[in-house]
Every structure is written in C-alpha cells, then in structure tokens.
Design a protein around this motif. Sequence first.
Motif, PDB file in Angstrom:
ATOM      1  N   MET A 201       0.815  -1.214   0.000  1.00 31.53           N
ATOM      2  CA  MET A 201       0.000   0.000   0.000  1.00 31.53           C
ATOM      3  C   MET A 201       0.853   1.270   0.000  1.00 31.53           C
ATOM      4  O   MET A 201       0.401   2.329  -0.436  1.00 31.53           O
ATOM      5  CB  MET A 201      -0.946  -0.017   1.202  1.00 31.53           C
ATOM      6  CG  MET A 201      -2.083  -1.018   1.033  1.00 31.53           C
ATOM      7  SD  MET A 201      -2.936  -1.398   2.592  1.00 31.53           S
ATOM      8  CE  MET A 201      -3.631   0.204   2.988  1.00 31.53           C
ATOM      9  N   ASP A 202       2.087   1.166   0.476  1.00 31.49           N
ATOM     10  CA  ASP A 202       2.977   2.337   0.452  1.00 31.49           C
ATOM     11  C   ASP A 202       3.305   2.792  -0.968  1.00 31.49           C
ATOM     12  O   ASP A 202       3.743   3.927  -1.161  1.00 31.49           O
ATOM     13  CB  ASP A 202       4.293   2.015   1.170  1.00 31.49           C
ATOM     14  CG  ASP A 202       4.145   2.041   2.684  1.00 31.49           C
ATOM     15  OD1 ASP A 202       3.100   2.528   3.172  1.00 31.49           O
ATOM     16  OD2 ASP A 202       5.070   1.572   3.383  1.00 31.49           O
TER      17      ASP A 202
ATOM     18  N   LYS B 168       1.812  -6.166   3.419  1.00 27.23           N
ATOM     19  CA  LYS B 168       0.624  -5.390   3.064  1.00 27.23           C
ATOM     20  C   LYS B 168       0.994  -3.937   2.737  1.00 27.23           C
ATOM     21  O   LYS B 168       0.515  -3.384   1.750  1.00 27.23           O
ATOM     22  CB  LYS B 168      -0.369  -5.441   4.228  1.00 27.23           C
ATOM     23  CG  LYS B 168      -1.690  -4.723   3.969  1.00 27.23           C
ATOM     24  CD  LYS B 168      -2.643  -4.932   5.147  1.00 27.23           C
ATOM     25  CE  LYS B 168      -3.942  -4.192   4.967  1.00 27.23           C
ATOM     26  NZ  LYS B 168      -4.849  -4.372   6.117  1.00 27.23           N
ATOM     27  N   MET B 169       1.834  -3.330   3.559  1.00 28.32           N
ATOM     28  CA  MET B 169       2.210  -1.942   3.333  1.00 28.32           C
ATOM     29  C   MET B 169       3.402  -1.830   2.399  1.00 28.32           C
ATOM     30  O   MET B 169       3.466  -0.946   1.556  1.00 28.32           O
ATOM     31  CB  MET B 169       2.560  -1.256   4.661  1.00 28.32           C
ATOM     32  CG  MET B 169       1.411  -1.148   5.654  1.00 28.32           C
ATOM     33  SD  MET B 169      -0.089  -0.399   4.960  1.00 28.32           S
ATOM     34  CE  MET B 169       0.500   1.273   4.661  1.00 28.32           C
ATOM     35  N   ARG B 170       4.382  -2.744   2.543  1.00 25.16           N
ATOM     36  CA  ARG B 170       5.662  -2.510   1.885  1.00 25.16           C
ATOM     37  C   ARG B 170       5.933  -3.429   0.691  1.00 25.16           C
ATOM     38  O   ARG B 170       6.938  -3.251  -0.005  1.00 25.16           O
ATOM     39  CB  ARG B 170       6.782  -2.597   2.921  1.00 25.16           C
ATOM     40  CG  ARG B 170       6.676  -1.433   3.967  1.00 25.16           C
ATOM     41  CD  ARG B 170       7.568  -1.654   5.181  1.00 25.16           C
ATOM     42  NE  ARG B 170       8.937  -1.888   4.805  1.00 25.16           N
ATOM     43  CZ  ARG B 170       9.784  -2.692   5.488  1.00 25.16           C
ATOM     44  NH1 ARG B 170       9.360  -3.323   6.590  1.00 25.16           N
ATOM     45  NH2 ARG B 170      11.014  -2.852   5.087  1.00 25.16           N
ATOM     46  N   GLY B 171       5.074  -4.382   0.456  1.00 24.87           N
ATOM     47  CA  GLY B 171       5.200  -5.200  -0.747  1.00 24.87           C
ATOM     48  C   GLY B 171       6.238  -6.301  -0.634  1.00 24.87           C
ATOM     49  O   GLY B 171       6.846  -6.515   0.422  1.00 24.87           O
ATOM     50  N   LEU B 306      -7.994 -12.699   8.242  1.00 24.44           N
ATOM     51  CA  LEU B 306      -8.578 -12.196   6.995  1.00 24.44           C
ATOM     52  C   LEU B 306      -8.787 -10.686   7.074  1.00 24.44           C
ATOM     53  O   LEU B 306      -8.527  -9.955   6.119  1.00 24.44           O
ATOM     54  CB  LEU B 306      -9.936 -12.863   6.740  1.00 24.44           C
ATOM     55  CG  LEU B 306      -9.963 -14.151   5.946  1.00 24.44           C
ATOM     56  CD1 LEU B 306     -11.371 -14.732   5.985  1.00 24.44           C
ATOM     57  CD2 LEU B 306      -9.547 -13.913   4.506  1.00 24.44           C
ATOM     58  N   GLN B 307      -9.268 -10.243   8.201  1.00 25.17           N
ATOM     59  CA  GLN B 307      -9.485  -8.811   8.413  1.00 25.17           C
ATOM     60  C   GLN B 307      -8.157  -8.058   8.338  1.00 25.17           C
ATOM     61  O   GLN B 307      -8.048  -7.015   7.697  1.00 25.17           O
ATOM     62  CB  GLN B 307     -10.162  -8.599   9.778  1.00 25.17           C
ATOM     63  CG  GLN B 307     -10.322  -7.148  10.208  1.00 25.17           C
ATOM     64  CD  GLN B 307     -11.319  -6.402   9.356  1.00 25.17           C
ATOM     65  OE1 GLN B 307     -12.378  -6.938   9.023  1.00 25.17           O
ATOM     66  NE2 GLN B 307     -10.996  -5.169   8.995  1.00 25.17           N
ATOM     67  N   GLY B 308      -7.141  -8.617   8.985  1.00 22.97           N
ATOM     68  CA  GLY B 308      -5.841  -7.956   8.975  1.00 22.97           C
ATOM     69  C   GLY B 308      -5.246  -7.897   7.582  1.00 22.97           C
ATOM     70  O   GLY B 308      -4.706  -6.877   7.157  1.00 22.97           O
ATOM     71  N   CYS B 309      -5.390  -8.995   6.870  1.00 24.56           N
ATOM     72  CA  CYS B 309      -4.787  -9.091   5.548  1.00 24.56           C
ATOM     73  C   CYS B 309      -5.496  -8.197   4.539  1.00 24.56           C
ATOM     74  O   CYS B 309      -4.854  -7.520   3.746  1.00 24.56           O
ATOM     75  CB  CYS B 309      -4.842 -10.552   5.108  1.00 24.56           C
ATOM     76  SG  CYS B 309      -4.160 -10.882   3.505  1.00 24.56           S
ATOM     77  N   ASN B 310      -6.806  -8.199   4.587  1.00 24.37           N
ATOM     78  CA  ASN B 310      -7.571  -7.532   3.528  1.00 24.37           C
ATOM     79  C   ASN B 310      -8.248  -6.242   3.960  1.00 24.37           C
ATOM     80  O   ASN B 310      -8.748  -5.500   3.122  1.00 24.37           O
ATOM     81  CB  ASN B 310      -8.649  -8.483   2.983  1.00 24.37           C
ATOM     82  CG  ASN B 310      -8.045  -9.708   2.338  1.00 24.37           C
ATOM     83  OD1 ASN B 310      -7.014  -9.615   1.692  1.00 24.37           O
ATOM     84  ND2 ASN B 310      -8.661 -10.857   2.541  1.00 24.37           N
TER      85      ASN B 310
END
Lengths: 487, 487
Positions: A201-202, B168-171, B306-310
Amino acid sequence: DAASEQGYEGTVSFITEVVDLLLEYLHRINDPATRCWTFTTLTSCGEALSHCLEIPVEPRDLEQILSDCKETLKYAVKTGTRASSTSSRRALTSSPWLREWLTAATNTNMLFTYEIAPVFVLMEEVTLQKMREHIGWESGDGILAPGGSISNLYAAMVARYNRFPEVKMRGMRAVPELAMFTSKDAHYSVKKSAAILGMGMDSVYLVDTDNRCCPSTGAADRTRPQPRSGALLRQRHRRHTTVLGAFDPLDAIADVVRAGTGSGSTWTRPGAAACCSASDTATCWPGCSVPTRARDLLPERHIGLLQGCNGMQADYLFQQDKQYDVSYDTGDKSIQCGRRNDIFQSLAVLEGQGLREQVDYLIDLANYLCQQLRSVARLRDGDGETRLCQRVCFLVRAEKFRSMKPGTGEATAPSTSEGADDGERTTMVGYQPLGNLPNFFRMIVSNPAATEADIDFLLDCIEKYSAEIFDDQPDEAGIGGGGGPAQ
Amino acid sequence: DAASEQGYEGTVSFITEVVDLLLEYLHRINDPATRCWTFTTLTSCGEALSHCLEIPVEPRDLEQILSDCKETLKYAVKTGTRASSTSSRRALTSSPWLREWLTAATNTNMLFTYEIAPVFVLMEEVTLQKMREHIGWESGDGILAPGGSISNLYAAMVARYNRFPEVKMRGMRAVPELAMFTSKDAHYSVKKSAAILGMGMDSVYLVDTDNRCCPSTGAADRTRPQPRSGALLRQRHRRHTTVLGAFDPLDAIADVVRAGTGSGSTWTRPGAAACCSASDTATCWPGCSVPTRARDLLPERHIGLLQGCNGMQADYLFQQDKQYDVSYDTGDKSIQCGRRNDIFQSLAVLEGQGLREQVDYLIDLANYLCQQLRSVARLRDGDGETRLCQRVCFLVRAEKFRSMKPGTGEATAPSTSEGADDGERTTMVGYQPLGNLPNFFRMIVSNPAATEADIDFLLDCIEKYSAEIFDDQPDEAGIGGGGGPAQ
C-alpha cells in the motif's frame, strides 16, 4: 431432493407455490407503504430466524423450505421498495429478473470454453464490444469480473504486466519499484490491489482533490518523497472521489504522463464506475464488466494482454485439439476458474429496458432531489450538494451534525423500533464521512419505479430523524467543531 | 422497463409466461431423450441467435424478450440433463432453484454490512461455522469467495500475511524470497496466485506425484536449486492431482514442515476441493466458501487474519458509529467490495437436500460406473480407472487413443451434426491429458437425478464415438506412442 423425488408433477406444484410467494413479495415491495427494513438487532434477528439458520442433517420437506424462505424474506432488506437507496445495487426489473431465473435454471458454468457455454461466450463478446463502443475504443479485449474491486485488481495487473511481463514468472523482485497514483478519496480497492499484487500500500501515492466540500491545494503525503511524475500528476488530478463520484481529467493526465515519463511506462485508469477514451482500462457498469484496452500498443498486443497476463494454458481445461476457434475459450484470460454466468442478466440491462430512457428519467429525479434540497429549510441550500448523474451528495443543516467529528459514536442512521415489517414506512440512505466533515449523505437514485413523491418522503425522513437525534439531545462535552471550509 | 410500465398486473402476467417457459424447459431436461447439447459452430450459433445477441437502443417488448430467452435456452448446454457431466457445476434441484429466484427478487448486495444484508450475514456465519465443524476446526474465520481459484488466492494471501504482515504496506521487496510447493498436477490456480501476488510463477516448486496412471519418483524441476524444505516435502507429497482428485497426506506434510523449517514459517493448504484438519486454510464445496483458519496461532490472532490481511477500513462504507456489533460488517475481510448474495443458495445445498444421502447416492453411482468400466470390453479393465468420491477417471482401450500424444489436433470430443436440439440423445464428458498419456476422461457424477441407465448410456456413447473417431480412420504418420507405464 424432496421435489425431485416427487418427479416432474411435484416440481410443477412446488414452482407454483414459489411463484405465489414471489408475487406476494412483489406486491409488498410495490406498495409505497412498505418499510424497506426495520432495524432488528443481531440477537433478535438470529432468534427470529433460528430455524432458517439451522443446517439440519436430514432433508427438510418442501413446505418447510417455503416457510423458511418466506421468513427470510420478511427480515431481509427490501431493496426493491421505491424509497430504498442505500445500496448502489439497483432494484431488478422484470427482464433481468427473468434472465436471473433462467440463469438459475440453466446453471451454466461460464468456466472457460465455448462448448460449455456457447451462447453465453458469444453474449460476453458482444456486450464487451458494445461497452468499448460506448467508451470510444475501436478495438480491444475484456472480461467480466465479479465486481468493481476485482476489476480494479485486473486493471493494475495488466498495467504491470504490460510494462514488465517478466513479473509473471519472476515476481516483484525482478522489476523496478512501481508506483500507483490515485486521489486521496479514491475507492479503497486501489490500495487493496497494491496490497494483493505485492506492491504494498505504500506504493500508492494519494493526490489531493479540490472537491466542493473539501477543497485543498496542498500535496498529500508530504512526509515522504514522491517520484517526479507524482508532482506533475498532482497539478492536474482534481475532483476525484468515490463518495462524490467526480471525474478525473484523464486527457490532461495522459498528457502529463507522456511528457513526464515517456510513453509506455505508465497506465491510466479511471475510477471504478466511470470510463473515458483516454484511459487504458475501464470498468463498466451495469454488469460488472471490465473491458480492457491498451492505448499506444499494437492491436495484436493489446488484444492479447489479458491472455498473456493471466493465461496458464492448463491443458486439462483448455485443450487445443478442438473443432472450433479456441480463442473463444475465454476462461484462460480470467483470474477465476469456474465463473457464474453473469452475462445473461447483464445483457438484459443493456437490452430490454431502454437504458437511455431509464437513465434520463433517473437523472431527472436526481435533479428534482437537488431542487428540493435547496428549498427545504433544514438542509443546506445548494453549496453542500453535488450531483453526478444519479448520485446526489448533501449535508444536513442540523447544528450538531455540523459540529460532529466523524466516527464519534453518535447514531446517525434512523433509529427505529424492533421487529420486522411492522410500523410505519421508512427508508435507507447511505452516509459516510467526507474529509473532516461529519457524516454526509450519498443518495444514488437508482430505482426506476421511484417517483418525486418518494424523493419527498426521503427528505421528510431525514428532517424528522435528524431532529429526533440531534436537536432533542443535550450537548455533549468534547465534541469539537470539525467543520471544513465549506461550512 | 416494459413490464413495470404496465404495473403490478403486467408483471404478474409476465411472470406467468416466464414460469410456463421454465416448466417447459424443466420438462425437456427431465426427458431422458433430450440431448444435452448439439455441437453448433461459432458462426452458426451466432447467426441463429443474431437477434438475441444484438443490443438495441430502444426497449424491446416483453413478448420479444421472452422469445429471445426461449431461443437462447435452445442453444445453451442443458446442464440439467441426466447424462450431462462435463461441468463440475451440478444441476440445480428445486430448493437451490427457489433460493436463486428469491435471491434475484431480493437482489441484496452482500457488500459489507449487517444493515444491508442482515439475514444473509448471519447465514454466512452459520454456514462457515458448519464447514469448520465438518473439517474438525473448533474455531476460525472465513469468507465466501467467487470460486475455487479466488479461494486459492485468498489462501496464499493470508499465508503470506500471517508470516510477513509487513507485505501489506511494503510489498514483496520488504520480505525474503518466498516459495510455494505444490504437486506438478495441482490446479493451475496455485501458479496463477503466485503470478498475481507478485511472487512470480518461478516461486512455485512442483513436487512429483505417484498417482496410478503416471508414477514417478524423480524430483521435478531438477534444473534449478530448491530450498531445503522442498526436498523434504518432496518425500511425502504424493497422490495429488487436480484431474484425479487425489489427496495430499497433509498430516505428514505438516510434520515435515515443522521439522524442516520450524513452526510458523510455512503454511499448508489442500487442493481446491478438499480439506483436512491438519491444514491452515481450506476451500469447501459446494458453495465456494473458503473458511480459513490458522493452526498454531492464538485464537484471537487467527480469527482476525482475513481482516488484517484484507481490511482497508474504508470509513465511507464501514462506519464505526453504529447501533450493533460492527464485527458483523464482514465486507472488509473480502477482496471484493460489492458481492453477490451467494449464501442463500449455498445454505440450501447444505440444508434442504439431505446432503449426506445425496452424496451417498452419487458415490454408489460412481461405483457402478467403475464396475461397468471393468466389464465393458472396449474400456480398460480396472488399472486405468480411479475413483475419488464422485469422480471417476478412466482411459479408453482404443488403439489409436493409446498412441496419441496430447494436443495433436485430433478431435476427441464426440462429433455430432449441427443444429440445436434435434437428433438423437447425446452427452458431454470432460477429457484432459494426464502426464504423457493421451486424452483421458474425467467424469464427475454430480446429478442426483441420474440413474444407472444414464451411466450405461454414457459408456455406450464413449464406445460408439471412440470407434467412429479412431478405428475408422487411417493411421497417421508421426504420431508416436506416448504411453506411460500404466499402458
């Protein structure tokens, strides 16, 4: 099941009862006095439907199944009632209904191949072609996706693959750092796509907007460096929000992209429900279709892009030794394997209903809503309201509404008594925060059976409930004024 | 549309005609003499349906819409006919049909929240819970996905997020190189997931199988180095193919994983249509549900995975200031935004039909097919046939079939005359290559209305058409013997 045990005759009598149930339901939702929903707590709803929520080991008889279904309908939101407007999913009218029923009857898997879904493969082709014509593309490709978020995922995938086809085999490690630019108010599926694709997302850079309710000219994300093209894009990227439904100036963005970074290294894409001939891919509604098309690519190449990006050539499904043109075995372009047949109903939306007439009517109705908003004393008189096609967004002129921060725990949805289906008629309308403004109404006028009287009823409800909620309560300490410039 | 202009009375009469059309269709597909499909070339089908494939600007009248739909049904594959078996999508029976119709009538968007879909959110919860019980999990989470491939994508995503939430944030740049292990015959969606997620298809390591038709003990992909755990897994990873439907020894794999790499760094997942209590996620059919559950994690953590991931916490959809437990606003766990309501029908599959009885019946029928395969002279007598639940795979004992390479351009599908719906009864059955064996039949016995007579008819067809295709043609040069050890 029980019906098939009784054979064809049993099925006929069962279907007759189902039709009676459906007609009764139709009759109710066509009655203007019907509530679209009565708020029922989780516990009450669970208790009332306990039998319908059970999964028994033994088969249930058909009478019981019918009675469970009837009970279920009682507690479900009646999307089709005329004043209902929360969901952007429109009420179905007869032709799509018919097609949904026949879809259930045929139960075709859109899986992959012409031989499994001969008619529906052809329908998908003509529908995508029609959508490309509406957009202004002479040629291209496309696929039906299960909703706008997955469409946005497709778009990001083909953009990545177009520039860096090696990503398919070697992953994100093999390609330079990538960036996506979108409005700070864009649909959340843009960020979600970045998370899924392993970009993170960054890598999504949020560009400021200048919408009427929350104008701003500063740069978003000042705390971190942005690629040079970001600064360029930021200059032109305006009026772009999911809530307001604004359009990007895509032609201008395309110019910036070409000037700033050279052709071929970027990809433009409008928001989920809009499209433009300057873009590379688009999502078209209704029907959740995503025709994709790559500007500046050779026709051969762009037509093969979805196939190249997603194709796995699984030989157990996509045999090459067939008696027809296997390019019609379209499943390999999809990120799904088995797909539900959604095209039969989508075609109806385009075909049987006089889409143009219907949209014209709905836009007239949205204009009527705007006029009424200005003339109703309690609502903002114009400057808080915007309209895009069928979408009308507005603030309510209640003192406590204005001074509330978003998400402070205040109940803003109409509060009603419990118990399904009883009590006076009511309605549902979506609300959401907009920038630092408090909960904001987003009304999508989407039901062609609605009339001006239904719009009046909606406004009466908002006036009545906002008075109940906000004016009759004492002030609460600690709720500061969060008003934006438009206040 | 035209029906709604005529008001409720018009709608009633339209629905009555639709029901007549449906009953006629039902009657036809229940008639054992009805062909499930007659092969029609793309051109002929397009010409015959040219009117149905047009998208006119003006609305069509209801009579025309009905007549178009009737024509469409004529050319569509009649999935519900008793001998039809190509698609793994089963024929619908009355209770799911009813529920599909009501789903169309309510047209609820499963979008996101309890208030939009109160009943269906609760149904999704109880259905997922029931599936977890079947698997043997005491607690967990889950979501309904649009098909098995997207379920596999979910599984890979939560596995990645579980070990490396920073992705999730940094790929993918922020995490070490990741690997997936699967059978060389696994469903192609495993590789597709790797491509989508930015891992790249090269990160998927294919493990050899020892299935009955194509046994082998060597390592796959000898040309490139594999992580150490690959060698360990390879030892135990057996009998795992999409075509044959074999099971992995998941408990043994889980042991290897723990011994070889330490707990927490890997994730096990069975193939798309099977599940086991030793796995971390599973896909359950019918209903395309993917309950997910993280073994060895704290209950709190795995329930939130699932909530954390998506989760994107889009405040315009998932407002926190509500009058109920917002954990029931399940949409944020999904990679979709708007979702079709699929749960109402899925529940019926579990509920009204006596799932256990039905599966028992279908397995009996599959056993009957195995017996007949052994007793029919032209078919392999046993050693080429495998059965998993309702799935029977077999080779045909035709000389030219055995010597053919896969994908050599031979027509193996039953060749029939053109024109829809006329001619004698016929059937469809899936075929695919298996290793270096030629086209191989995969029959999924999935229609509870089918009988032993329908199985006999299927075998008669295979005998008849294989004789027509293979024994009556001259030998072709250049087609070498590709027979595997089982030949």
